[in-house]
Design a protein around this motif. Structure first.
Motif, PDB file in Angstrom:
ATOM      1  N   ASP A  44      -6.289  -2.166   0.745  1.00 30.80           N
ATOM      2  CA  ASP A  44      -5.964  -3.434   0.089  1.00 30.80           C
ATOM      3  C   ASP A  44      -6.565  -3.427  -1.306  1.00 30.80           C
ATOM      4  OD1 ASP A  44      -6.386  -5.182   3.216  1.00 30.80           O
ATOM      5  OD2 ASP A  44      -4.547  -4.437   2.255  1.00 30.80           O
ATOM      6  N   MET A  45      -6.104  -4.390  -2.120  1.00 32.03           N
ATOM      7  CA  MET A  45      -6.543  -4.451  -3.514  1.00 32.03           C
ATOM      8  C   MET A  45      -7.174  -5.798  -3.794  1.00 32.03           C
ATOM      9  SD  MET A  45      -5.756  -1.480  -4.716  1.00 32.03           S
ATOM     10  CE  MET A  45      -5.967  -1.771  -6.459  1.00 32.03           C
ATOM     11  N   ASP A  56     -14.880  -6.721   3.511  1.00 34.28           N
ATOM     12  CA  ASP A  56     -13.941  -7.072   2.420  1.00 34.28           C
ATOM     13  C   ASP A  56     -14.003  -8.562   2.157  1.00 34.28           C
ATOM     14  OD1 ASP A  56     -10.922  -6.830   4.515  1.00 34.28           O
ATOM     15  OD2 ASP A  56     -12.484  -8.369   4.367  1.00 34.28           O
ATOM     16  N   ASN A  72      -4.540  -9.420   2.987  1.00 32.42           N
ATOM     17  CA  ASN A  72      -5.616  -8.694   3.684  1.00 32.42           C
ATOM     18  C   ASN A  72      -5.095  -8.241   5.050  1.00 32.42           C
ATOM     19  OD1 ASN A  72      -8.152  -7.603   4.084  1.00 32.42           O
ATOM     20  ND2 ASN A  72      -9.010  -9.487   4.959  1.00 32.42           N
ATOM     21  N   SER A 108     -10.051  -6.075  -0.982  1.00 39.59           N
ATOM     22  CA  SER A 108     -10.689  -4.768  -0.814  1.00 39.59           C
ATOM     23  C   SER A 108     -12.171  -4.974  -0.460  1.00 39.59           C
ATOM     24  CB  SER A 108     -10.538  -3.949  -2.093  1.00 39.59           C
ATOM     25  OG  SER A 108     -11.223  -4.584  -3.153  1.00 39.59           O
ATOM     26  N   GLU A 162      -2.898   2.614  -5.094  1.00 40.71           N
ATOM     27  CA  GLU A 162      -3.980   1.933  -5.789  1.00 40.71           C
ATOM     28  C   GLU A 162      -3.547   1.352  -7.136  1.00 40.71           C
ATOM     29  OE1 GLU A 162      -7.436   4.908  -3.985  1.00 40.71           O
ATOM     30  OE2 GLU A 162      -7.158   4.721  -6.136  1.00 40.71           O
ATOM     31  N   GLN A 220     -13.063   3.149   2.892  1.00 44.49           N
ATOM     32  CA  GLN A 220     -11.781   3.035   2.198  1.00 44.49           C
ATOM     33  C   GLN A 220     -11.024   1.812   2.728  1.00 44.49           C
ATOM     34  OE1 GLN A 220     -10.957   5.102  -0.290  1.00 44.49           O
ATOM     35  NE2 GLN A 220     -12.910   6.181   0.001  1.00 44.49           N
ATOM     36  N   ASP A 221     -10.578   0.996   1.772  1.00 47.73           N
ATOM     37  CA  ASP A 221      -9.752  -0.151   2.129  1.00 47.73           C
ATOM     38  C   ASP A 221      -8.548  -0.129   1.187  1.00 47.73           C
ATOM     39  OD1 ASP A 221     -10.432  -3.663   2.843  1.00 47.73           O
ATOM     40  OD2 ASP A 221      -8.556  -2.542   2.811  1.00 47.73           O
ATOM     41  N   GLU A 240       0.822  -1.208   0.000  1.00 45.96           N
ATOM     42  CA  GLU A 240       0.000   0.000   0.000  1.00 45.96           C
ATOM     43  C   GLU A 240       0.861   1.265   0.000  1.00 45.96           C
ATOM     44  OE1 GLU A 240      -2.169  -3.404   0.833  1.00 45.96           O
ATOM     45  OE2 GLU A 240      -0.564  -2.616   2.125  1.00 45.96           O
TER      46      GLU A 240
END
Length: 811
Positions: free
Chosen positions: A157-158, A212, A123, A162, A94, A154-155, A89
């Protein structure tokens, strides 16, 4: 069309690789984030098709394209390890996929392997809302199906880690609808299902949960407080639902980005509009400021194109009655040329041998620019008048190689300035100076300060005397410049040079080993060799001419009258001789040369000093006056000869002059003359014997005393041995040079012939006698002949006329 373009692009890349001679291969790995330092990522030997130890042999280096070195390479085993813990991150935000680019650079030959390391998300972050509570004011007359946008969680992670879904706590008035926008983000809307009635329920409490898709699953919640208001039937409306504006990076604080404006048809407090950010991340709030009454968006923090190229801003306009309208603002960041090129040196070969061949790699470096477009395109150059050439390879790598021969004696080091320039406006320049030292090779022979040396030494010198020194200089350094001296084997006037001269191998001082005699050797030459300490050593030679200077160490020697003769020399002079009559010619020689051999004669003692004189230069003895009857029958002359040296050397000789009327007269008195000479010689002999006995006695006493003292010293203390000098070699004759000098350059043979009663004598000069006599040489026989004199017998005294025979003296 796209397929043909890819084929052309591949051919062009293959063409570049073939031209540059550098092999470039790309491999790709992936690893999850948050791996501990030292964790194994992969082994590159198999993927690169290299053998064990080849990385170390080819001096492999791992070059990171980021500012941090996240990985390390074991060049022996080929294992690739995590060097620093990776936070995806923080690294990529992003951006997807998140790639870390590195390159493995192998030398000899140069090969570049590109490594793309994809960082996989885990995660490790929970969904979060910007606020823990959300206040929502809704008029009671709002119709059903009215939608109220809600702030998304908002998270960072991807992917599946996410936010995947939202849930709303059960209630009778609202339900939640989720929409996906163009960017893939989920937009939340709170939909009114049942009309609100402020008199029944003035406030509602709802819980919004974001979920998530990670394992384990993480959630985030926000409390929605709904306040029911009196009716306000008009919403604020923006002129555009979406705005697009450009902003240059590095714009100063308070720079105006955009002014948004919304209108409300209501009146009074319901028409008073305030602006605010809606669903905007906290980092954007630190970059932009929205004025709540004017709607002006200004710059608040640093804008960097290299970090983010665009920003989405959601603007909310709320009137006094609680109604709100929304719009979106897309801020596109324009790149500025604010990053100078960066020069990263991979390898420096220093010191560099001066005999390095052409195209030898000296420096390997890369150039990078974080800007984009023309601002990120770079060119590189080095200073002019340099023996180095710059070659560009792939991926902005450059090689600095030798293009002309190096000479350390001319230039021992180079300060190479590398200049990298981008194509932006204005152009930014980065310079880096690299020092390359040139190491020495033994390519210079020692050189003597003179092409030929000449030294002088006096004869009769002390053995071990310093004659002079030679000096050679070597332009190399250290061991290659260490000069040692030696004598070249050879002859000095026909004999080996070693017994004559020695040399100090370090200082070059020349010493004469034996006492020299000018009369035997006038000069000689030696050759001195200077060798350096290189491998192989280089040397040079020089000729040293040694000139022997003459000392006045030889006394003059009489050839006539002969100095070593035991019998007296008699000269006959007619009593009728006039003044200036030549009685005899005295001849002497001197073994020295120059002014040391210039001789002068003088009459030291004479029976009658006024009768005869001697020529100072020619040695001719002549009468000063006519002879008279009162003159004695025998005139004894002691002649002294002196050379011109300092101090002068002298010798004496005795000559008897006999005045005669005829040839018989002198011989009539031979007995008396011999008797007188015998008496004088007897007296002289007695005196000589007495003196010799006295000297011998004194010498014997000295020897006895010396022996006693020596024996006493041996018992009391240690006496060092006297230095031993090399024994003198046999005298070396000198060829081609007359070793004897004197008043006559050569000895002449002449005859003196007299007849009875004659008043004159006849001289007949003949050819020179050869060889010339050498003074003091016992092997040379005396070549002096005196013809016998015929004398009349007593029977022919009176009454007879004997036959006159000429008497000749061969001299």
């Amino acid at each position: 069309m796209d397929h043909s373009f890819r084929i052309m692009k591949g051919l062009y890349l293959f063409f570049l690789l073939s031209l540059s001679g550098v092999v470039c291969v790309s491999i790709r790995y992936s690893l999850p984030e948050e791996k501990k330092s030292g964790s194994l990522v992969a082994n590159v030997l198999k993927d690169l098709k290299l053998g064990l130890g080849e990385l170390s042999a080819r001096r492999a280096q791992l070059v990171s394209k980021s500012k941090k070195q996240y990985f390390q390479l074991d060049d022996h085993s080929g294992n690739l390890f995590v060097n620093e813990k990776i936070d995806r991150e923080a690294l990529c935000d992003e951006m997807e996929p998140c790639l870390l680019l590195s390159e493995i650079v192998l030398q000899n030959p140069l090969t570049i392997y590109s490594i793309e390391m994809q960082v996989e998300d885990i995660n490790d972050n929970s969904p979060a809302f910007s606020q823990t509570e959300l206040d929502l004011s809704i008029p009671e007359n709002v119709p059903t199906n009215t939608r109220f946008p809600l702030e998304s969680a908002q998270d960072i992670d991807m992917g599946k880690n996410s936010i995947q879904n939202y849930t709303l706590s059960p209630n009778e008035n609202f339900h939640l609808e989720i929409h996906s926008g163009r960017s893939g983000k989920k937009h939340l809307e709170l939909v009114l299902e049942k009309p609100l009635d402020r008199e029944k329920e003035a406030q509602l409490g709802l819980t919004l949960t974001a979920v998530d898709g990670g394992v384990p699953q993480r959630t985030g919640t926000v409390l929605i407080k709904v306040s029911v208001l009196d009716s306000n039937d008009n919403f604020p409306e923006f002129a555009q639902s979406e705005y697009t504006v450009g902003l240059k990076e590095n714009s100063p604080r308070d720079t105006l980005v955009l002014k948004v404006e919304a209108r409300d048809l209501d009146f009074g407090s319901n028409a008073e509009i305030t602006y605010s950010f809606h669903q905007v991340p906290e980092k954007i709030r630190h970059l932009f400021h929205l004025h709540q009454t004017t709607g002006e968006i200004t710059v608040l923090g640093p804008i960097d194109y290299e970090k983010v190229t665009s920003y989405y801003l959601n603007i909310k306009a709320t009137d006094g009655g609680g109604r709100s309208g929304h719009c979106k603002v897309l801020v596109e960041i324009e790149d500025e040329n604010d990053n100078a090129p960066e020069i990263s040196v991979i390898t420096i070969i220093s010191p560099l041998a001066e005999d390095s061949p052409l195209d030898t790699l000296v420096v390997l470096f890369s150039v990078a620019d974080q800007d984009s477009g023309d601002n990120g395109r770079t060119s590189c150059s080095v200073g002019i008048q340099s023996p180095f050439l710059l070659k560009k390879t792939l991926n902005n790598y450059y090689q600095l190689v030798t293009q002309s021969p190096l000479d350390r004696e001319k230039v021992s080091e180079y300060n190479i300035t590398i200049t990298a320039t981008d194509q932006g406006s204005p152009r930014l320049i980065t310079k880096r100076t690299i020092m390359v030292l040139i190491s020495d090779v033994n390519d210079n022979s020692p050189e003597f300060e003179k092409s030929k040396y000449e030294m002088q030494v006096w004869e009769n010198n002390i053995p071990g005397l310093l004659m002079g020194s030679v000096h050679a200089v070597d332009l190399d350094v250290e061991q290659n410049a260490k000069v040692t001296y030696s004598l070249v084997p050879g002859n000095a006037s026909g004999s080996p040079v070693a017994p004559y001269v020695s040399i100090n191998s370090e200082t070059g001082n020349l010493y004469v080993l034996r006492s020299l005699d000018y009369e035997q050797i006038k000069e000689f030459q030696v050759r001195v060799r200077a060798s350096d300490g290189g491998s192989p050593p280089l040397s040079s030679e020089v000729v040293v001419r040694v000139v022997i200077l003459d000392e006045n160490d030889n006394t003059p020697f009489f050839l006539y009258p002969l100095q070593n003769s035991t019998s007296p020399f008699n000269e006959l002079v007619p009593k009728s001789a006039e003044a200036g009559y030549l009685v005899a010619k005295v001849v002497a020689v001197d073994g020295d040369s120059g002014q040391n051999s210039w001789l002068s004669y003088e009459l030291l003692k004479a029976t009658d000093p006024g009768l005869v004189s001697i020529g100072a230069q020619n040695g001719e003895v002549k009468t000063r006056r006519p002879l008279t009857e009162r003159d004695t029958n025998k005139q004894r002359l002691i002649i002294l000869v002196r050379d011109n040296g300092h101090p002068p050397q002298t010798s004496t000789a005795t000559l008897n002059v006999l005045p005669v009327d005829g040839f018989s007269d002198p011989y009539l008195n031979i007995a008396s003359v011999s008797h007188e000479a015998g008496e004088e010689d007897g007296s002289l002999t007695m005196y000589l014997v007495i003196c010799l006995a006295a000297v011998s006695f004194v010498f014997l006493i000295c020897i006895i005393v010396f022996v006693v003292i020596k024996m006493h010293k041996k018992e009391s203390s240690f006496i060092s041995a006297l230095p031993q000098f090399p024994r003198a070699l046999p005298e070396i004759p000198e060829t081609g040079i007359d070793s004897q000098n004197g008043s006559l350059s050569r000895t002449y043979h002449y005859d003196v012939c007299l007849t009875g009663g004659s008043l004159s004598s006849e001289f007949r000069f003949l050819r020179p006698l050869i060889p010339v006599f050498s003074v003091g040489d016992p092997n040379i026989s005396e070549n002096h002949r005196i013809s016998s004199v015929s004398q009349e017998t007593p029977g022919h005294v009176e009454g007879q006329n004997p036959k006159e025979q000429p008497q000749c003296f061969n001299k």
